[in-house]
Design an enzyme around this catalytic site. Structure first.
Site, PDB file in Angstrom:
ATOM      1  CE1 TYR A 100      44.562  -8.164  23.380  1.00 13.69           C
ATOM      2  CE2 TYR A 100      44.984  -6.061  24.453  1.00 13.69           C
ATOM      3  CZ  TYR A 100      44.232  -6.841  23.601  1.00 13.69           C
ATOM      4  OH  TYR A 100      43.145  -6.311  22.966  1.00 13.69           O
TER       5      TYR A 100
ATOM      6  CE1 TYR B  43      45.343  -5.727  28.855  1.00 19.52           C
ATOM      7  CE2 TYR B  43      47.607  -5.157  28.290  1.00 19.52           C
ATOM      8  CZ  TYR B  43      46.669  -6.089  28.700  1.00 19.52           C
ATOM      9  OH  TYR B  43      47.059  -7.383  28.942  1.00 19.52           O
TER      10      TYR B  43
END
Length: 273
Positions: free
Chosen positions: A150, A160
């Site tokens: 990602y 995140y």
């Protein structure tokens, strides 16, 4: 639609937890394209998911393996070749986990035992997998190994958390091990940087629903779906991409090259009114 791109090819697919997972969609597409494979996941993940349904649907066998344990991976590689009848042509690494995220620990207040567990599962497991494949000479020439990543590996996405570090480590392993796999075995190693996708793992990230909507507005083509990623993976498993290696390939509707979109600016201006 099937083009038999993987007819006669065989491999291993990690991480097919449930029908929302990218690995699940990829397994279905590999099956449609004529490929055969074994499925694998950690025993605890297998109890949580529905991998048996996928195995039945794709006429595949399941080999439980903890991807952090070298002996499990070596057994997986041996049994996969035994079941499939020879060396492997493709491997998909689609596993990742952050205990800090699960426990709600902020990036500035992490539990480092959890951090170590997270990078072992999410990144070092990729090195361990490739090491087992490399040492056992288990890949056919022009084979393809793909891991999912990602964009937080390159840019800041605060919520995140330490998964961003895990993905950066994963991408570095892909390049470094990919060099040796390419030079010594003529095997390709790449990562796919996917749009935020509503998988079981992805939805555990704080604020995920808001971010997926933002990413969709930022991307000229909109977010790439799980099936989009599966199709891209098929192309990397096929002989159509024999010279593509050491790449981090974005499958994100154009998000990675955007500064700001008109849609996002319009939304921002409305909030200012």
């Amino acid at each position: 639609m099937s083009y038999n791109l993987l007819k006669g090819k065989r491999g291993i697919i990690f991480g097919a937890l449930d029908e929302n997972s990218i690995a699940w969609k990829t397994a279905e597409r590999v099956h449609e394209e004529g490929g055969t494979f074994v499925l694998t996941n950690a025993p605890i993940a297998m109890r949580m998911g529905s991998i048996n349904q996928l195995a039945e649907k794709t006429n595949s066998q399941i080999i439980p393996a903890d991807a952090t344990k070298v002996e499990d991976l070596e057994n997986l590689v041996d049994k996969a070749q035994e079941i499939l009848g020879g060396k492997l042509d493709f491997v998909l690494h689609s596993i990742g986990m952050s205990v800090n995220v699960r426990k709600g620990n902020h990036y500035t207040d992490m539990n480092y035992d959890y951090t170590t567990k997270g990078w072992d599962v999410s990144a070092v497991s990729f090195h361990k997998t490739m090491q087992a494949l490399y040492k056992k000479d288990a890949m056919n020439e022009w084979g393809s190994i793909v891991a999912l990543t990602y964009m937080a590996a390159q840019r800041v996405f605060p919520d995140y958390n330490d998964m961003a570090d895990n993905k950066a480590y994963l991408e570095s392993i892909a390049r470094s091990f990919g060099y040796f796999f390419g030079k010594d075995k003529k095997v390709r190693v790449n990562t796919i940087s996917q749009s935020p996708t509503p998988t079981t793992a992805g939805q555990g990230v704080k604020g995920f629903d808001g971010f997926i909507a933002y990413a969709d507005k930022m991307s000229p083509l909109g977010n790439a779906t799980a099936i989009d990623c599966a199709n891209y993976t098929i192309s990397l498993f096929s002989d159509l991409t024999k010279r593509v290696t050491l790449q981090n390939l974005y499958n994100d509707g154009g998000f990675s090259n955007m500064g700001v979109s008109q849609q996002v600016m319009e939304t921002f201006m409305k909030d200012m009114e």
